[in-house]
Design an enzyme around this catalytic site. Structure first.
Site, PDB file in Angstrom:
ATOM      1  N   GLU A 109       0.858  -1.180   0.000  1.00 26.67           N
ATOM      2  CA  GLU A 109       0.000   0.000   0.000  1.00 26.67           C
ATOM      3  C   GLU A 109       0.891   1.225   0.000  1.00 26.67           C
ATOM      4  O   GLU A 109       1.930   1.226   0.652  1.00 26.67           O
ATOM      5  CB  GLU A 109      -0.905   0.052   1.234  1.00 26.67           C
ATOM      6  CG  GLU A 109      -2.011  -0.969   1.269  1.00 26.67           C
ATOM      7  CD  GLU A 109      -1.607  -2.284   1.919  1.00 26.67           C
ATOM      8  OE1 GLU A 109      -2.361  -3.257   1.805  1.00 26.67           O
ATOM      9  OE2 GLU A 109      -0.523  -2.339   2.539  1.00 26.67           O
ATOM     10  N   TYR A 121       7.876   2.214  -7.515  1.00 28.31           N
ATOM     11  CA  TYR A 121       7.244   0.896  -7.596  1.00 28.31           C
ATOM     12  C   TYR A 121       6.898   0.527  -9.042  1.00 28.31           C
ATOM     13  O   TYR A 121       7.027  -0.617  -9.441  1.00 28.31           O
ATOM     14  CB  TYR A 121       6.007   0.836  -6.704  1.00 28.31           C
ATOM     15  CG  TYR A 121       6.294   1.182  -5.258  1.00 28.31           C
ATOM     16  CD1 TYR A 121       7.503   0.824  -4.652  1.00 28.31           C
ATOM     17  CD2 TYR A 121       5.383   1.899  -4.495  1.00 28.31           C
ATOM     18  CE1 TYR A 121       7.782   1.151  -3.337  1.00 28.31           C
ATOM     19  CE2 TYR A 121       5.659   2.230  -3.165  1.00 28.31           C
ATOM     20  CZ  TYR A 121       6.848   1.860  -2.600  1.00 28.31           C
ATOM     21  OH  TYR A 121       7.125   2.185  -1.307  1.00 28.31           O
TER      22      TYR A 121
END
Length: 151
Positions: A109, A121
């Site tokens: 998250e 990411y």
């Protein structure tokens, strides 16, 4: 120019004080010393790493591996050391660790407002997979769930 030595290694109990400095400088709702101690001593699924820069711990990361799934619990670099690709190197190390431990899918998250982390990411193939509404307790910000198949 001095050569910068970067070492990534498994987190030890003796690293917790330094990790707490990184934690407090990085997050408005920081984990406690007790949480890190429990993660290292009582959680068989926990895998934590520190990154040293010239002998000083400047960041850390953790993930839980359960069967063939990995969940990144946290990753942080001291604000004064950001922008040196240390977070990228640490995340790459975690991805490799997950892969050699049989992980097929990795998830995490990230704050909706943390565009820098989301870009990092995405470099590793993670894509948004959903929203956790009001996930962060400090300001009720939504979290973006990101994941990637790594096998």
């Amino acid at each position: 120019m001095m050569n910068k030595e970067i070492v990534i290694r498994k987190m030890a109990l003796t690293d917790i004080d330094a990790v707490m400095c990184v934690e407090r400088e990085s997050f408005s709702t920081a984990w406690t010393l007790e949480i890190f101690y429990q993660e290292l001593t009582e959680n068989p699924h926990a895998h934590y790493f520190v990154i040293e820069y010239n002998g000083n711990i400047v960041g850390y990361a953790g993930l839980w591996i359960v069967f063939d799934d990995a969940q990144v619990t946290n990753i942080a670099i001291l604000p004064s050391y950001r922008g040196k690709n240390l977070g990228e190197r640490l995340f790459q190390h975690m991805m490799h660790h997950a892969l050699i431990n049989g992980v097929c899918r990795l998830s995490l998250e990230v704050r909706q407002s943390n565009i820098v982390a989301q870009k990092l990411y995405r470099k590793f193939g993670l894509v948004p997979g959903g929203i956790r509404k009001h996930y962060y307790t400090d300001n009720q910000e939504d979290a973006i769930v990101m994941w990637v198949n790594i096998k």
